[in-house]
Scaffold this active site. Structure first.
Site, PDB file in Angstrom:
ATOM      1  N   ASP A  22      -6.007  -7.269   4.042  1.00 39.12           N
ATOM      2  CA  ASP A  22      -7.229  -6.601   3.677  1.00 39.12           C
ATOM      3  C   ASP A  22      -8.156  -7.679   3.204  1.00 39.12           C
ATOM      4  O   ASP A  22      -9.363  -7.640   3.272  1.00 39.12           O
ATOM      5  CB  ASP A  22      -6.619  -5.628   2.531  1.00 39.12           C
ATOM      6  CG  ASP A  22      -7.870  -4.842   1.658  1.00 39.12           C
ATOM      7  OD1 ASP A  22      -8.697  -4.441   2.277  1.00 39.12           O
ATOM      8  OD2 ASP A  22      -7.960  -4.962   0.492  1.00 39.12           O
ATOM      9  N   ASP A  42      -2.335 -18.150   0.010  1.00 37.85           N
ATOM     10  CA  ASP A  42      -3.523 -18.901  -0.621  1.00 37.85           C
ATOM     11  C   ASP A  42      -4.194 -19.914   0.053  1.00 37.85           C
ATOM     12  O   ASP A  42      -5.293 -20.114   0.243  1.00 37.85           O
ATOM     13  CB  ASP A  42      -2.946 -19.409  -1.948  1.00 37.85           C
ATOM     14  CG  ASP A  42      -1.628 -19.967  -1.878  1.00 37.85           C
ATOM     15  OD1 ASP A  42      -1.079 -20.242  -0.750  1.00 37.85           O
ATOM     16  OD2 ASP A  42      -1.370 -20.743  -2.893  1.00 37.85           O
ATOM     17  N   ASP A  71     -11.960  -9.412   4.933  1.00 35.87           N
ATOM     18  CA  ASP A  71     -13.189  -9.570   4.419  1.00 35.87           C
ATOM     19  C   ASP A  71     -13.706 -10.807   4.121  1.00 35.87           C
ATOM     20  O   ASP A  71     -14.821 -11.212   4.370  1.00 35.87           O
ATOM     21  CB  ASP A  71     -13.115  -9.054   2.750  1.00 35.87           C
ATOM     22  CG  ASP A  71     -13.286  -7.517   2.828  1.00 35.87           C
ATOM     23  OD1 ASP A  71     -13.153  -6.727   3.682  1.00 35.87           O
ATOM     24  OD2 ASP A  71     -13.856  -7.131   1.594  1.00 35.87           O
ATOM     25  N   TYR A 116       0.855  -1.283  -0.153  1.00 36.04           N
ATOM     26  CA  TYR A 116      -0.096  -0.236   0.090  1.00 36.04           C
ATOM     27  C   TYR A 116       0.783   1.418  -0.067  1.00 36.04           C
ATOM     28  O   TYR A 116       0.385   2.421  -0.604  1.00 36.04           O
ATOM     29  CB  TYR A 116      -0.864  -0.055   1.243  1.00 36.04           C
ATOM     30  CG  TYR A 116      -2.076  -0.679   1.121  1.00 36.04           C
ATOM     31  CD1 TYR A 116      -2.072  -1.882   0.719  1.00 36.04           C
ATOM     32  CD2 TYR A 116      -3.504  -0.037   1.337  1.00 36.04           C
ATOM     33  CE1 TYR A 116      -3.556  -2.847   0.425  1.00 36.04           C
ATOM     34  CE2 TYR A 116      -4.646  -0.607   1.299  1.00 36.04           C
ATOM     35  CZ  TYR A 116      -4.836  -2.126   0.713  1.00 36.04           C
ATOM     36  OH  TYR A 116      -5.923  -2.567   0.812  1.00 36.04           O
ATOM     37  N   LYS A 149       3.490 -15.219   1.817  1.00 37.23           N
ATOM     38  CA  LYS A 149       3.672 -15.891   0.543  1.00 37.23           C
ATOM     39  C   LYS A 149       5.150 -16.087   0.215  1.00 37.23           C
ATOM     40  O   LYS A 149       5.812 -15.668  -0.702  1.00 37.23           O
ATOM     41  CB  LYS A 149       3.145 -15.125  -0.438  1.00 37.23           C
ATOM     42  CG  LYS A 149       2.942 -15.570  -1.976  1.00 37.23           C
ATOM     43  CD  LYS A 149       2.052 -16.670  -2.020  1.00 37.23           C
ATOM     44  CE  LYS A 149       2.027 -17.275  -3.262  1.00 37.23           C
ATOM     45  NZ  LYS A 149       1.226 -18.645  -3.274  1.00 37.23           N
TER      46      LYS A 149
HETATM   47  C1  IPM Z   1     -10.006  -1.391   4.382  1.00 39.14           C
HETATM   48  C2  IPM Z   1     -10.654  -0.758   2.804  1.00 39.14           C
HETATM   49  C3  IPM Z   1      -9.594   0.067   2.539  1.00 39.14           C
HETATM   50  C4  IPM Z   1      -8.321  -0.864   2.505  1.00 39.14           C
HETATM   51  C5  IPM Z   1      -9.668   0.898   1.472  1.00 39.14           C
HETATM   52  C6  IPM Z   1     -11.120   1.710   1.422  1.00 39.14           C
HETATM   53  C7  IPM Z   1      -8.555   1.788   1.186  1.00 39.14           C
HETATM   54  O1  IPM Z   1     -10.795  -1.944   2.087  1.00 39.14           O
HETATM   55  O2  IPM Z   1     -10.356  -0.643   5.252  1.00 39.14           O
HETATM   56  O3  IPM Z   1     -10.220  -2.723   4.301  1.00 39.14           O
HETATM   57  O4  IPM Z   1      -7.884  -1.412   1.258  1.00 39.14           O
HETATM   58  O5  IPM Z   1      -7.399  -0.770   3.618  1.00 39.14           O
HETATM   59 MG    MG Z   2     -10.835  -4.021   2.919  1.00 40.75          MG
END
Ligand code: IPM
Ligand code: MG
Length: 361
Positions: A250, A226, A254, A143, A194
């Site tokens: 990230d 993975d 999710d 990032y 990785k």
């Molecule tokens: C998160 C989001 C952010 C990230 C985006 C909105 C920049 O997806 O906080 O997980 O990628 O960190």
């Molecule tokens: Mg995210």
């Protein structure tokens, strides 16, 4: 004497303002119960800031945040700003906020509440009892690594570049947070990388392994990212605490969120070496349902609970608020994203009111 805290609110975009309003109302009720006084101040971030000032993170916002005890953030982004150059997009504001406040450690708990087991897309026996903490490195890795950009090659072709890089000290400081976190949980830490392909991951794995010697009470394992993605869906209960870099974190957070039924339930805490931390839901700004009173405010409310616990050291108030959320779900209240047959469908505001009623009892 009452504890007094100055809290910066960053409602942001999309459903952000609606869920923030509910969370603030809830915090006021918790504050009254626990003799905590909140002084709220609001600032602009993301698309809202771009519209007002041309900048996704105005300098004034960063100043206000720096001068507060904690920052409660809702969500940023939306279709409207998607075509802007990357440094002027809402997401750039969020990244600058994280970097500007030195928030290198992001805690993302994925814990399934018994009331929501049937809201998960996975089978009951797979998700029942899931309780995972993802510790994501937040101010380094791909990032922020340099070089980055879209450059023109000698042939005139464009080439997009990002760089995944970690220094030993960056790995060590997130490693320490993760080991300390695991120590307070089940004592199991899985470091995800990785290392079979990436040098940056080899260094990551080496440093984590070295650090483990200082935490003999924590059992450290390693997993390729993975495989970790697959294992999270196959057998999530094998995980207690996960530590990983920015991009992998990230993605995996999710995935972990969905185990719990809805990403609309998951809070997060972003912490640095000192206050203020930033507390925000893992979900985004959901522009498709913005302004319709259909958003689930519980991730925002649980982020406020994390703020009480990790940002302000008010764990009794945090426990109380988390228990209230569990009770409101027990009562059958549901927003659309976690709805299941026989439950009562509520809008964003009504969910907040139902929770407040329980907290005030
Ligand atoms: C998160 C989001 C952010 C990230 C985006 C909105 C920049 O997806 O906080 O997980 O990628 O960190
Ligand atoms: Mg995210």
């Amino acid at each position: 004497m009452a504890n007094k805290y100055c809290i910066t609110l960053l409602p942001g975009d999309g459903i952000g303002p609606e869920i923030m309003t509910v969370a603030v109302d809830v915090l006021k009720v918790v504050g009254k119960k626990f003799d905590i006084q909140f002084e709220f101040q609001e600032a602009l971030l993301g698309g809202a800031a771009i519209d007002a000032t041309g900048e996704p993170l105005p300098a004034a916002t960063l100043d206000i945040c720096r001068n507060s005890d904690a920052v409660l953030l809702a969500a940023i982004g939306g279709y409207k700003w998607d075509s802007l150059p990357s440094h002027l997009r809402p997401e750039a504001g969020l990244l600058r906020l994280r970097a500007g406040l030195g928030l290198f450690a992001n805690l993302r708990p994925a814990k399934i509440l018994p009331q929501l087991i049937d809201a998960s897309t996975l089978k009951r026996e797979v998700v029942e009892g899931v309780d995972i903490m993802v510790v994501r490195e937040l101010t380094g890795g791909i990032y922020f690594g340099k070089p980055k950009g879209i450059f023109e090659t000698e042939t005139g072709e464009k080439r997009g570049v990002n760089t995944m890089a970690y220094t030993e000290s960056e790995i060590e400081r997130i490693g320490r947070v993760a080991f300390e976190t695991a120590r307070k949980r089940q004592g199991k830490l899985c470091s995800v990388d990785k290392a079979n392909v990436l040098e940056v991951s080899q260094l990551w794995r080496d440093r984590m392994t070295k650090l483990a010697a200082e935490y003999p009470d924590v059992e450290l394992t390693h997993m390729y990212v993975d495989n970790a993605a697959m294992q999270l869906l196959r057998a999530p209960k094998q995980f207690d605490t996960i530590v990983t870099g920015n991009l992998f974190g990230d993605i995996l957070s999710d995935a972990a969120a969905m185990l719990t039924g809805s990403i609309g339930m998951l809070p997060s805490a972003s912490l640095g070496a000192s206050r203020p931390g930033v507390f925000e839901p893992v979900h985004g700004s959901a522009p498709d349902i913005a302004g319709l009173d259909r958003a689930n405010p519980l991730a925002q409310i649980l982020s406020a609970a994390m703020m009480l616990r990790y940002g302000l050291n008010q764990s009794a108030a945090a426990d109380f608020l988390e228990k209230g959320v569990s009770q409101v779900l027990q009562s059958g209240a549901r927003t659309g994203d976690i709805m299941s047959p026989g439950m009562q469908l509520l809008g964003c505001r009504a969910m907040g009111e139902a929770l407040i009623k329980i907290l005030e009892e």
